[in-house]
Design an enzyme around this catalytic site. Structure first.
Site, PDB file in Angstrom:
ATOM      1  N   GLY A  52       5.963  -2.630  -1.980  1.00 12.25           N
ATOM      2  CA  GLY A  52       6.131  -4.373  -1.677  1.00 12.25           C
ATOM      3  C   GLY A  52       5.838  -4.402  -3.559  1.00 12.25           C
ATOM      4  N   ASN A  53       4.260  -4.221  -3.611  1.00 11.93           N
ATOM      5  CA  ASN A  53       4.264  -4.689  -4.968  1.00 11.93           C
ATOM      6  C   ASN A  53       5.357  -3.982  -6.193  1.00 11.93           C
ATOM      7  OD1 ASN A  53       1.943  -6.214  -4.583  1.00 11.93           O
ATOM      8  ND2 ASN A  53       1.179  -4.285  -4.124  1.00 11.93           N
TER       9      ASN A  53
ATOM     10  N   LYS B 229      -7.177  -6.938   7.918  1.00  9.90           N
ATOM     11  CA  LYS B 229      -6.497  -7.629   7.321  1.00  9.90           C
ATOM     12  C   LYS B 229      -6.691  -8.831   6.674  1.00  9.90           C
ATOM     13  CE  LYS B 229      -2.625  -5.494   4.363  1.00  9.90           C
ATOM     14  NZ  LYS B 229      -2.470  -4.826   3.879  1.00  9.90           N
TER      15      LYS B 229
ATOM     16  N   LYS C 206       2.666   0.702   5.341  1.00 14.10           N
ATOM     17  CA  LYS C 206       4.279   0.774   5.761  1.00 14.10           C
ATOM     18  C   LYS C 206       4.269   2.437   5.200  1.00 14.10           C
ATOM     19  CE  LYS C 206       4.538   1.475   0.397  1.00 14.10           C
ATOM     20  NZ  LYS C 206       4.071   2.091  -0.183  1.00 14.10           N
TER      21      LYS C 206
ATOM     22  N   LYS D 205      -2.135   6.402   0.903  1.00 13.74           N
ATOM     23  CA  LYS D 205      -0.878   6.952   0.772  1.00 13.74           C
ATOM     24  C   LYS D 205      -1.561   8.898   0.892  1.00 13.74           C
ATOM     25  CE  LYS D 205       0.395   4.046  -2.461  1.00 13.74           C
ATOM     26  NZ  LYS D 205       0.364   3.129  -2.276  1.00 13.74           N
TER      27      LYS D 205
END
Length: 316
Positions: free
Chosen positions: A11-12, A131, A215, A278
């Site tokens: 998103g960044n 979060k 994500k 990741k």
């Protein structure tokens, strides 16, 4: 048969810098990213696209909070913010891909699916939400929200108080059958946006929950469930590094799953909120039958697929 890749976009990556955060700026950033995805399609790949939405959901929440405070408008629940962002980001990616395909003479349908992802209500993440989301608050406001709205709130490094929500692991892509049908028919499918809209199942009924799914884990799950040949995580760096940002920084061209696990266990190489998830998402994909995975930045996707750059994760 074309090879099938799941491409996870951060998103960044739609926000190049803090001075370029408008919807128009993000659309132009998406335009650049879609050029590199179009290169993949030209090279013979079918693609399903996952994307982040952290900054975008932050903007939606902020608008909601200001409207509620200044005009008495109803606030937007977090899971609905996720759905909103899937539509908006999906639109930017979808239209840019359609335009790029038309320019190149590629005949390929593109579609965005508003995607729910099932999580387990017994996931330990619900016991300790971590979060941070939404705006900073003064302590009285935070405590009021905690009491009236059942929010979990924490003080954030002396900068104020913030709401925190759980980040459970994804278990099932609810719209998976639709994704499979569309991919098989040759469509480019934009799905699991922001990790998917988190839902739980109670007595056979789906219900949205205030949570955030990573994500990269959602894209990993998607790659597993559609039997993708490649999981490609597009991020801010060209390659993965050991000791990132330190004097002894070392860029990695390729590593096996066992090497990746070893580096994770050492605990000094991958930042908790950025590269670590990741690597974990890729290990999960590889250990459930994935063939290979790649981490690189959008502008180097084409070169990386030719073996010229990027970090490849391969079976032992």
């Amino acid at each position: 048969m074309n090879k099938l890749a799941v491409v996870a976009i951060g998103g960044n990556s739609l926000i190049k810098d803090k001075s370029k955060i408008t919807v128009e700026d993000q659309y132009l950033a998406a335009k650049e990213t879609t050029k590199h995805i179009a290169d993949m399609v030209e090279a013979g790949w079918d693609v399903a696209i996952g994307h982040g939405n952290g900054p975008q959901v932050g903007f939606i929440l902020r608008r909601s909070e200001i409207a509620a405070r200044e005009e008495g408008m109803h606030e937007v629940p977090l899971e609905v913010c996720g759905a909103d962002s899937q539509g908006a980001i999906g639109y930017a990616l979808q239209q840019n891909l359609q335009n790029e395909f038309k320019k190149r003479g590629i005949v390929k349908p593109v579609v965005t699916i508003v995607t729910q992802v099932l999580v387990n209500k017994s996931d330990k993440a619900f016991l300790k939400p971590t979060k941070p989301i939404g705006s900073f608050m003064e302590e009285p406001e935070a405590k009021k929200r905690e009491k009236e709205n059942s929010w979990d709130v924490v003080e954030d490094a002396g900068r104020g108080w913030r709401r925190v929500v759980p980040s459970p692991l994804p278990e099932r892509v609810v719209e998976l059958d639709s994704v499979k049908i569309l991919v098989k028919a040759g469509h480019i499918v934009i799905t699991v946006g922001g990790g998917g809209i988190p839902v739980i199942e109670e007595d056979g009924v789906l219900k949205g929950v205030a949570a955030v799914i990573d994500k990269d884990f959602a894209s990993s799950l998607l790659a597993q469930e559609i039997n993708a040949d490649l999981l490609l995580i597009s991020t801010a760096v060209e390659k993965v590094a050991l000791n990132f940002g330190k004097e002894n920084e070392e860029w990695i061209d390729q590593m096996t799953v066992s090497k990746a696990k070893k580096y994770l266990e050492e605990g000094t190489h991958f930042a908790k909120g950025s590269m670590e998830p990741k690597i974990k998402a890729i290990i999960w994909f590889m250990e459930t039958g994935g063939k290979k995975a790649l981490i690189t930045n959008p502008e180097n996707i084409g070169r990386a697929l030719k073996g010229e750059t990027g970090t490849w994760i391969v079976p032992d």
